[in-house]
Design an enzyme around this catalytic site. Structure first.
Site, short mmCIF file in Angstrom:
data_model
loop_
_atom_site.label_atom_id
_atom_site.label_comp_id
_atom_site.label_asym_id
_atom_site.label_seq_id
_atom_site.Cartn_x
_atom_site.Cartn_y
_atom_site.Cartn_z
N PRO A 1 66.87 39.75 36.93
CA PRO A 1 68.21 40.28 36.75
C PRO A 1 68.26 41.80 36.66
CG PRO A 1 67.38 39.39 34.68
CD PRO A 1 66.28 39.29 35.66
N GLU A 2 69.23 42.36 37.35
CA GLU A 2 69.57 43.77 37.17
C GLU A 2 70.92 43.81 36.46
OE1 GLU A 2 68.92 46.29 40.56
OE2 GLU A 2 67.34 45.00 41.32
#
Length: 273
Positions: free
Chosen positions: A2-3
DNA sequence: CGGGCCACCTGGCGGC
DNA sequence: TGCCGCCAGGTGGCCC
């Protein structure tokens, strides 16, 4: 995995099911992830009411009504899943809520982390004290970025992934933003012109906003059919597309994959100067 | 202190 | 089918 956009979408999903509820049971299945779990975490959480969910950088912040905040980082492979069975191998933390939902923190690679902090002390927490500005805030301006990188010798891709400069821009969004801005990831950061910095700042905001919007629109209540919160299909411009032509490109060999700082970079040498 | 590099882990994939 | 090497979206710490 995840960003910033994924973490933001996970937070919105968690907010739907958690905010206003109490922890009725907390099960911890091992003693540490990247760092040890806080001592007596299940005891400290049980009975507390969740009063709100926020995001700072890629951290999920769960505010409790005893002025404590539960900090969760998903690392590379962490997921939050609504899963009454919670029998997966890497279910490390299982939260049961007063609305009878079961939320699982699952993280195969265990690069994630969990911590507790007095809410008022969060800005001074060792994980937060050094963090740069939020990319979607007005503090992330062309002038700010110019000031931060004007004496940086590293390449611009490494610079925008530096969490002390701006938070939340990971490998994928760094690659795509530089492509859309037409700037080579190899350029020394201090050599960017002011017009380029202005363009890059604007595009980073645009790319992140679009990704968050895509997450919101592609998921009903931010929940996947398998119960996982916040993840969604997304189309990248260059990320992971080595050898393919970028949209409308004239170059002979297509998108290149190189390594910078030990990470894969994807870019178009024709379009990015 | 800036910059480069490594370590922390497991799982999935392609190739043989 | 099985084994092997390689790759993965993050980040703190260490060393020069």
């Amino acid at each position: 995995m995840p960003e910033l956009p994924e973490v933001e979408t996970v937070c919105r999903g968690l907010d739907r099911v958690m905010t206003g509820q109490r922890f009725t049971h907390v099960q911890q299945n091992r003693k540490n992830l990247r760092i040890p779990f806080p001592p007596r975490l299940p005891q400290k959480l049980t009975g507390q009411r969740i009063i709100g969910i926020h995001r700072r950088a890629k951290y999920i912040l769960i505010d409790l009504d005893n002025d404590t905040t539960l900090i969760i980082h998903l690392g590379m492979s962490g997921r939050m899943v609504i899963d009454p069975d919670h029998t997966n191998k890497h279910d490390h933390l299982v939260f049961t809520l007063s609305n009878n939902n079961t939320i699982v923190f699952n993280d195969p690679r265990r690069f994630g982390l969990v911590d507790l902090c007095a809410t008022a002390d969060l800005p001074h927490h060792r994980l937060f004290a050094h963090l740069g500005v939020e990319p979607l805030s007005r503090h992330f301006s062309a002038r700010y970025l110019a000031d931060k990188i004007h004496n940086k010798k590293t390449d611009i891709k490494t610079a925008i992934m530096d969490q002390r400069v701006v938070v939340g821009v990971g490998n994928i969004y760094a690659c795509d933003s530089l492509y859309l801005a037409g700037i080579s990831p190899l350029r020394p950061a201090h050599k960017l012109t002011m017009p380029e910095i202005t363009r890059l700042t604007r595009i980073i905001k645009q790319v992140l906003r679009k990704a968050i919007a895509a997450g919101g629109s592609s998921l009903r209540d931010y929940v996947q059919t398998d119960g996982s919160l916040g993840y969604f299909q997304h189309q990248w411009a260059v990320y992971g597309k080595a050898g393919q032509k970028c949209k409308g490109c004239t170059c002979a060999d297509g998108i290149q994959r190189i390594t910078q700082g030990g990470r894969s970079t994807f870019y178009c040498p024709d379009r990015q100067v």
